[in-house]
Scaffold this motif. Structure first.
Motif: not given
Length: 486
Positions: A79-96
């Motif tokens: 699918s279109e996109g750049e990262i996996t679900h797990f990577q998206a979660l960790t990237a966002a968690v790193s911000g909070t």
């Protein structure tokens, strides 16, 4: 005669009146039952509760499904996109997951007592639904650029989503307002504050005022800026590669450390848990009684997991998926990890270690209280705790650099040169944050982060029927697929 004041003092004095005016407006509080209640916190709480009920408690119903998606059970790498679900979660968690999980919770407990932890957990649970809505819309209205990169987040779903609902002018205004706010705000809460706290942590473990780093915050800032630049210039793929390794490590280390301390105080655990529940509904522990304790807990949760702020949707928008709702499910795990798990463990460490007369006194505040609780049980713990706090700050800078970059290109247009320009600006502010103490400027940035909740939640309310309809179709498809497989 020379001015004895430092440059920091001069800048703070000039900017402070502006900070007071902006903060006074955004964090305007009204007295209710003897407690000052910030209206922006009420705005976030009401939104979280509304979406939780409106979507049929999807935060609970969809939890298992969310875990399966993160595990890759429903992955669609083509699918279109750049990262996996797990990577998206960790990237966002790193911000909070940041200093607030260590210092902010300590302040919450010292003011509101153990009962504030109960309301913090409740706020985290309902905040999961707000994240679900934000992250779903982030993917649904994202923009896929010519080079295959993805741009998304509140500014995009406010503009496109509201246009589709018949409010193009409102959507365009709210999207631009949001983008400008996060560009300025990210330089404070996601940058200067983090680099400053990182320097403070390093200073503490290297000898304090007698150590080699005293007075050399700029040097730490340069080191951090170089490390951040090496990662963020590679875009979300580079950031996600780092956070997908860093976030699980730092979170696991902190959780294990907290569990060890709690286990060492196992005899105090039953009473501590009881005090959380009884304290949440008793007229003691904070100004305003039960309402005061409730607001303190909800406020910490809102400030910690940023549900309703919308920033995390920017990272989640980059995921490779054809179904926006899948990333909504992934997003709802964020407040659970950040608030329900990490913040709660911090609170338990404190209240199982110290009696109320100790942690509710003015002797220790913020991160000092948390550090003292760990050190009281494990004498050598301040060093690893400082390292974890440093990693929390560093990972937060990575996420907010990406948020700021996407907002910058939303305002000024998509191009590699514009992305690099903002990255350079961001890294310069890392050095400034570590070298000076500009509390007034940080106050403005902090306020701008929370004013983003106003346009964001307005958009979420208008787009809520879409989410409800999409969710119904999503489950119908899943049930149909299960029936055909049987």
């Amino acid at each position: 005669m020379s001015d004895p004041r430092s440059l920091d003092d001069v800048i703070n004095e000039i900017v402070q009146p502006v900070t007071d005016a902006i903060s006074g407006f955004i964090f305007y509080a009204v007295p209710i039952a003897g407690s000052d209640v910030p209206l922006i916190v009420c705005w976030l709480i009401f939104g979280a509760c509304f979406f939780t009920v409106y979507l049929g408690f999807i935060n609970f119903r969809g939890f298992g499904h969310a875990v399966n998606i993160v595990r890759g059970k429903h992955a669609s790498p083509e699918s279109e996109g750049e990262i996996t679900h797990f990577q998206a979660l960790t990237a966002a968690v790193s911000g909070t997951v940041g200093i607030g999980n260590i210092a902010g919770v300590a302040i919450t407990v010292s003011i509101g007592g153990p009962g504030a932890i109960f309301w913090l957990i409740v706020a985290g649970l309902v905040g999961m639904t707000t994240k679900f809505v934000e992250c779903t819309l982030g993917v649904k209205y994202r923009q896929v650029n010519a080079d295959g990169s993805v741009s998304g987040g509140p500014m995009y779903y406010l503009r496109a989503g509201l246009a589709g609902r018949g409010f193009p002018g409102l959507g365009k205004f709210l999207g631009l307002f949001y983008a400008v706010s996060i560009v300025i705000g990210c330089l404070g809460i996601g940058n200067m504050f983090q680099s400053n706290q990182a320097y403070v942590q390093l200073l503490q473990v290297t000898g304090g005022e007698t150590g080699p780093l005293f007075g050399n915050g700029w040097l730490v800032g340069i080191g951090l800026a170089v490390l951040v630049a090496l990662i963020i210039l590679g875009g979300i793929k580079s950031i996600a590669r780092v956070t997908s390794r860093l976030v699980p490590f730092m979170v696991l280390v902190y959780i294990v450390g907290a569990l060890v301390v709690i286990a060492m105080n196992a005899a105090n655990l039953p009473a501590a848990i009881a005090s959380i529940f009884t304290g949440a509904f008793t007229m003691s522990g904070a100004a305003g009684g039960v309402l005061g304790i409730m607001i303190i807990g909800f406020q910490r949760a809102a400030f910690s997991n940023e549900a309703g702020i919308g920033s995390a949707a920017i990272a989640h928008s980059a995921v490779a998926t054809e179904k926006p709702l899948t990333e909504g499910f992934v997003g709802l795990l964020e407040p659970f990890i950040d608030t329900v798990v990490i913040c709660t463990l911090t609170g338990l460490v404190i209240i199982t270690t110290f009696p109320p007369e100790t942690f509710m006194s003015d002797n220790l505040q913020g991160i000092e209280l948390t550090t003292a609780a760990f050190q009281n049980n494990i004498p050598w713990s301040p060093v690893p705790l400082s390292i974890v706090a440093l990693l929390f700050a560093f990972s937060t800078m990575l996420a907010w650099a990406y948020y700021g970059t996407k907002a910058w290109t939303y305002v000024f247009g998509e191009s590699r040169a514009k992305e690099v320009t903002f990255s350079v600006i961001f890294c310069i502010f890392i050095v400034i944050g570590a070298a000076v103490q500009l509390e007034a400027i940080l106050g403005i940035a902090d306020a701008l982060i929370f004013i983003m909740a106003i346009p964001n939640l307005v958009g979420l309310y208008i787009l809520a029927p879409e989410i409800k309809r999409d969710l119904q179709v999503y489950f119908e498809e899943i049930n149909a697929a299960k029936a055909s497989a049987e």
